[in-house]
Design a protein around this motif. Structure first.
Motif, PDB file in Angstrom:
ATOM      1  N   GLU A 294     -25.782 -91.140  42.512  1.00 39.81           N
ATOM      2  CA  GLU A 294     -25.970 -89.766  42.049  1.00 39.81           C
ATOM      3  C   GLU A 294     -24.635 -89.038  41.951  1.00 39.81           C
ATOM      4  OE1 GLU A 294     -28.736 -88.288  44.907  1.00 39.81           O
ATOM      5  OE2 GLU A 294     -30.488 -89.217  43.930  1.00 39.81           O
ATOM      6  N   TRP A 295     -23.729 -89.314  42.899  1.00 38.30           N
ATOM      7  CA  TRP A 295     -22.405 -88.683  42.856  1.00 38.30           C
ATOM      8  C   TRP A 295     -21.644 -89.125  41.598  1.00 38.30           C
ATOM      9  CZ3 TRP A 295     -17.311 -90.272  42.720  1.00 38.30           C
ATOM     10  CH2 TRP A 295     -16.352 -89.284  42.969  1.00 38.30           C
ATOM     11  N   PHE A 296     -21.676 -90.422  41.311  1.00 39.96           N
ATOM     12  CA  PHE A 296     -20.995 -90.911  40.103  1.00 39.96           C
ATOM     13  C   PHE A 296     -21.636 -90.342  38.841  1.00 39.96           C
ATOM     14  CE2 PHE A 296     -18.916 -94.347  42.591  1.00 39.96           C
ATOM     15  CZ  PHE A 296     -17.654 -94.263  42.030  1.00 39.96           C
ATOM     16  N   ASP A 297     -22.973 -90.265  38.827  1.00 38.58           N
ATOM     17  CA  ASP A 297     -23.648 -89.671  37.674  1.00 38.58           C
ATOM     18  C   ASP A 297     -23.124 -88.262  37.410  1.00 38.58           C
ATOM     19  OD1 ASP A 297     -25.198 -91.925  37.351  1.00 38.58           O
ATOM     20  OD2 ASP A 297     -27.027 -91.059  38.163  1.00 38.58           O
ATOM     21  N   GLN A 298     -22.812 -87.557  38.492  1.00 40.64           N
ATOM     22  CA  GLN A 298     -22.367 -86.175  38.377  1.00 40.64           C
ATOM     23  C   GLN A 298     -20.882 -86.061  38.018  1.00 40.64           C
ATOM     24  OE1 GLN A 298     -24.320 -83.595  38.522  1.00 40.64           O
ATOM     25  NE2 GLN A 298     -22.834 -81.918  38.550  1.00 40.64           N
ATOM     26  N   HIS A 299     -20.054 -86.945  38.569  1.00 40.85           N
ATOM     27  CA  HIS A 299     -18.609 -86.757  38.474  1.00 40.85           C
ATOM     28  C   HIS A 299     -17.900 -87.691  37.491  1.00 40.85           C
ATOM     29  CE1 HIS A 299     -19.538 -84.766  42.327  1.00 40.85           C
ATOM     30  NE2 HIS A 299     -18.523 -83.994  42.017  1.00 40.85           N
ATOM     31  N   LEU A 300     -18.488 -88.861  37.200  1.00 38.40           N
ATOM     32  CA  LEU A 300     -17.788 -89.798  36.323  1.00 38.40           C
ATOM     33  C   LEU A 300     -17.574 -89.260  34.909  1.00 38.40           C
ATOM     34  CD1 LEU A 300     -16.541 -92.553  36.823  1.00 38.40           C
ATOM     35  CD2 LEU A 300     -18.596 -93.607  35.871  1.00 38.40           C
ATOM     36  N   PRO A 301     -18.525 -88.475  34.349  1.00 36.69           N
ATOM     37  CA  PRO A 301     -18.277 -87.964  32.996  1.00 36.69           C
ATOM     38  C   PRO A 301     -16.956 -87.204  32.844  1.00 36.69           C
ATOM     39  CG  PRO A 301     -20.579 -87.666  33.549  1.00 36.69           C
ATOM     40  CD  PRO A 301     -19.901 -88.145  34.802  1.00 36.69           C
ATOM     41  N   ALA A 302     -16.467 -86.580  33.921  1.00 36.49           N
ATOM     42  CA  ALA A 302     -15.200 -85.845  33.822  1.00 36.49           C
ATOM     43  C   ALA A 302     -14.040 -86.778  33.513  1.00 36.49           C
ATOM     44  CB  ALA A 302     -14.937 -85.083  35.118  1.00 36.49           C
ATOM     45  N   THR A 303     -14.161 -88.054  33.897  1.00 33.19           N
ATOM     46  CA  THR A 303     -13.058 -88.986  33.633  1.00 33.19           C
ATOM     47  C   THR A 303     -12.969 -89.347  32.148  1.00 33.19           C
ATOM     48  OG1 THR A 303     -14.375 -90.990  34.060  1.00 33.19           O
ATOM     49  CG2 THR A 303     -13.317 -89.939  35.952  1.00 33.19           C
ATOM     50  N   GLU A 304     -14.019 -89.015  31.382  1.00 30.78           N
ATOM     51  CA  GLU A 304     -13.924 -89.219  29.939  1.00 30.78           C
ATOM     52  C   GLU A 304     -12.791 -88.375  29.349  1.00 30.78           C
ATOM     53  OE1 GLU A 304     -15.936 -91.144  27.286  1.00 30.78           O
ATOM     54  OE2 GLU A 304     -15.450 -92.159  29.173  1.00 30.78           O
ATOM     55  N   ALA A 305     -12.564 -87.215  29.926  1.00 32.33           N
ATOM     56  CA  ALA A 305     -11.454 -86.372  29.455  1.00 32.33           C
ATOM     57  C   ALA A 305     -10.127 -87.073  29.670  1.00 32.33           C
ATOM     58  CB  ALA A 305     -11.475 -85.021  30.170  1.00 32.33           C
ATOM     59  N   TRP A 306      -9.984 -87.783  30.785  1.00 34.78           N
ATOM     60  CA  TRP A 306      -8.755 -88.544  31.019  1.00 34.78           C
ATOM     61  C   TRP A 306      -8.559 -89.565  29.895  1.00 34.78           C
ATOM     62  CZ3 TRP A 306      -9.113 -90.750  36.705  1.00 34.78           C
ATOM     63  CH2 TRP A 306      -9.564 -89.756  37.573  1.00 34.78           C
ATOM     64  N   ARG A 307      -9.661 -90.313  29.638  1.00 37.32           N
ATOM     65  CA  ARG A 307      -9.573 -91.399  28.650  1.00 37.32           C
ATOM     66  C   ARG A 307      -9.208 -90.849  27.278  1.00 37.32           C
ATOM     67  NH1 ARG A 307     -13.312 -95.007  25.641  1.00 37.32           N
ATOM     68  NH2 ARG A 307     -15.004 -93.533  26.027  1.00 37.32           N
ATOM     69  N   MET A 308      -9.781 -89.720  26.902  1.00 37.72           N
ATOM     70  CA  MET A 308      -9.483 -89.152  25.589  1.00 37.72           C
ATOM     71  C   MET A 308      -8.029 -88.663  25.510  1.00 37.72           C
ATOM     72  SD  MET A 308     -12.164 -89.851  24.036  1.00 37.72           S
ATOM     73  CE  MET A 308     -13.489 -90.710  24.880  1.00 37.72           C
ATOM     74  N   ASP A 309      -7.529 -88.084  26.584  1.00 35.13           N
ATOM     75  CA  ASP A 309      -6.127 -87.665  26.594  1.00 35.13           C
ATOM     76  C   ASP A 309      -5.196 -88.873  26.504  1.00 35.13           C
ATOM     77  OD1 ASP A 309      -6.904 -85.050  26.763  1.00 35.13           O
ATOM     78  OD2 ASP A 309      -6.576 -84.866  28.922  1.00 35.13           O
ATOM     79  N   TYR A 310      -5.581 -89.950  27.150  1.00 32.60           N
ATOM     80  CA  TYR A 310      -4.816 -91.197  27.052  1.00 32.60           C
ATOM     81  C   TYR A 310      -4.817 -91.716  25.621  1.00 32.60           C
ATOM     82  CZ  TYR A 310      -4.376 -96.345  27.438  1.00 32.60           C
ATOM     83  OH  TYR A 310      -4.039 -97.663  27.255  1.00 32.60           O
ATOM     84  N   TYR A 311      -5.979 -91.696  24.968  1.00 34.62           N
ATOM     85  CA  TYR A 311      -6.052 -92.182  23.593  1.00 34.62           C
ATOM     86  C   TYR A 311      -5.231 -91.301  22.652  1.00 34.62           C
ATOM     87  CZ  TYR A 311      -9.796 -95.501  24.815  1.00 34.62           C
ATOM     88  OH  TYR A 311     -10.526 -96.540  25.336  1.00 34.62           O
ATOM     89  N   ARG A 312      -5.251 -90.003  22.879  1.00 35.40           N
ATOM     90  CA  ARG A 312      -4.424 -89.116  22.045  1.00 35.40           C
ATOM     91  C   ARG A 312      -2.942 -89.452  22.220  1.00 35.40           C
ATOM     92  NH1 ARG A 312      -8.063 -85.346  24.146  1.00 35.40           N
ATOM     93  NH2 ARG A 312      -9.630 -84.692  22.608  1.00 35.40           N
TER      94      ARG A 312
END
Length: 560
Positions: free
Chosen positions: A75-93
């Motif tokens: 449940e914690w990962f369900d709540q917090h892992l989506p925020a790491t998508e922002a990291w990945r997108m900044d990396y791709y940029r």
């Protein structure tokens, strides 16, 4: 280290993000290509650590969905892992904007940059809350199924352990088992439909925030499909209707005659032979012994790898109360360790799932040294080639798995692959219709599924099960809830796996060499590029399916 000894601790995402952004700044400011490559590899290490923690927790939660600690971690990962998508997108940029872009492309290959370009079309920070709710909804569905308790004749079953009873030679017994299982779904129908309604709304909302008309294009982008789209998939489905559905219907007609019934009811479809379906010999330990012998004989690398899975306890195979349904393979990055999860219930499906997931595990282990981490796995369509082809490469082990039932298994496996294609395409077309019509009510979705059954699966008879007769069968398919648009990947891969089977019959050494080459490539190329690398024909090309169908029809006639 064995899997039970893998340490787990919840990652400190705040500290991980600080470290990630420090390395990202190094990538942006890199003076030369070597510094840029080093930054990419360091970013991989940070992301790998988060993925490792998630996957250890996910596996342990799957093994026992009642474990309160790992339930809370999920449940914690369900709540917090989506925020790491922002990291990945900044990396791709940063990758795409890097002054060293072409040199990085030359070093890592085109696929990383294609992935980056497509992924940037799938996310913006405003989606984080929606992604959290999406994770929560799917987890709710899986926990509901994992906790199923089905009462029958004084015994309690779960959704995995009741399956053998649905294949009982006594028609009344298998009817009772199937009725009990689908009765559980009927009792929980309102909750299941409510979960899905919420998921469709969330996904549609995310798509509109990103400027899409509906979720279809976003779903394809999230699947990282770079060389085909909905138009090609629609043509593929039409080819299945034209060339595969008639064969599947003939197989169902022969089954009706073979088991001596006037018409196949929903509780008959899983029962293939009048003297019983093929069943693995002995106990679960005997199935494992047969698998070890099979993989020792197939190649040195598969033999060594199977022993590694055993010695490091990287498989959990037996159905147990509280265990999540289904089967999967995941990858625990920091340990270079695939993990195979299944629910053995002493049916032929045990062998199907073990060999299928072994194919996934062998692939990711073969490509574990690929960099960046995007290349450990290919896209799902290509990934299913490895798994479904391994089911065919496992044919030499069938006599050890099944003994006197070997010929029945050969027929049932090949016929089952043909019967699956119409169902898989129905699932795919259903999802297109749902996301093109996101305001449909649950009843309208069920009506759409009912229409698709008439096109793809006209043999089905639910006349004595009102719940299924209303068009609700799709509600048991987990992929529809958790992985939109995934299911067609099995169909595309099945056409490729048939080709590996045909090649293997002609020249095993050559077929196996092409398979290993494909596995080692991981996700370093797109789907159609990997198909070409493996020396397979494009499943979208006209004539490919018709040719394969003709050969399989002939072989099934011989086995019949």
């Amino acid at each position: 280290m064995k899997f039970p000894d893998f340490p787990y601790s919840r990652p400190d995402l705040e500290q991980q993000e600080i470290a990630f952004r420090a390395v990202l700044a190094e990538l942006t400011a890199a003076d030369g290509i070597n510094e840029a490559i080093a930054a990419v590899e360091q970013i991989d290490l940070i992301r790998s650590g988060v993925a490792t923690a998630y996957n250890i927790g996910y596996v342990r939660h799957s093994i026992d969905t009642r474990d309160e600690f790992y339930k809370a971690e999920k449940e914690w990962f369900d709540q917090h892992l989506p925020a790491t998508e922002a990291w990945r997108m900044d990396y791709y940029r940063a990758l795409l904007d890097s002054p060293h872009r072409e040199a990085l492309r030359a070093h890592f290959g085109d696929q990383l940059f294609h992935t980056a370009e497509l992924s940037l079309k799938t996310f913006q920070p405003e989606l984080i809350e929606d992604l959290q709710e999406e994770n929560k909804g799917y987890s709710q569905y899986m926990q509901l199924k994992g906790g199923a308790e089905i009462e029958l004749d004084g015994e309690t079953y779960n959704l995995s352990s009741i399956t053998p009873l649905e294949q009982d030679p006594d028609r009344e017994k298998r009817k009772a088992a199937s009725s009990a299982k689908w009765g559980w779904y009927a009792e929980n129908r309102e909750e299941i439909e409510g979960i899905y309604d919420s998921l469709v709304g969330l996904r549609t909302n995310m798509a509109r925030k990103l400027g899409y008309d509906n979720y279809v294009a976003l779903g394809y982008a999230k699947m990282n499909r770079t060389d085909y789209g909905p138009e090609q998939v629609a043509v593929f489905r039409d080819e299945v209707k034209r060339h595969i559905v008639p064969i599947a219907q003939e197989l169902y007609r022969l089954q009706t005659e073979r088991i001596g019934v006037d018409r196949l009811h929903y509780y008959d479809t899983a029962f293939q032979f009048p003297d019983g379906n093929p069943t693995p010999k002995g106990e679960m330990a005997d199935t494992i012994d047969a698998a070890r012998k099979l993989y020792d004989g197939l190649s040195k690398e598969t033999g060594d790898f199977f022993r590694l899975l055993e010695e490091r306890q990287l498989m959990d195979l037996e159905a147990k109360d509280g265990k999540a349904t289904g089967g999967y393979c995941t990858y625990i990055n920091d340990y270079g360790a695939p993990f195979i999860f299944s629910n053995f219930n002493r049916t032929s499906h045990d062998v199907d799932v073990l060999t299928h997931e072994f194919g996934h595990a062998f692939q990711v282990y073969s490509s574990r040294h690929q960099k960046p981490m995007e290349y450990n796995w290919p896209t799902y369509d290509a990934a299913e080639i490895h798994s479904m082809s391994m089911e065919f490469f496992a044919y030499p082990g069938v006599p050890d798995f099944f003994g006197d039932d070997a010929d029945k298994y050969y027929f049932n496996h090949l016929a089952g692959a043909m019967r699956f294609l119409p169902y898989g395409c129905a699932v795919d077309e259903f999802q297109h219709l749902v996301y093109e019509n996101p305001d449909w009510s649950p009843a309208e979705r069920n009506a759409a599924w009912k229409r698709l059954e008439a096109e793809y699966l006209p043999h089905l008879d639910y006349s004595d099960m009102p719940h299924l007769d209303a068009g609700t069968f799709w509600q048991g398919q987990s992929h529809i809830f958790g992985m939109p648009f995934y299911y067609i990947d099995y169909c595309l891969a099945q056409i490729c796996a048939f080709q590996f089977w045909l090649k293997d019959r002609q020249d095993h050494a050559s077929a196996w060499a092409d398979y290993v080459t494909l596995c080692k490539a991981g996700g370093s190329r797109s789907f159609l590029q990997l198909v070409e690398l493996a020396k397979l024909e494009n499943p979208f090309e006209a004539g490919v399916m018709e040719k394969i169908a003709g050969v399989i029809r002939e072989r099934l006639g011989e086995l019949q």
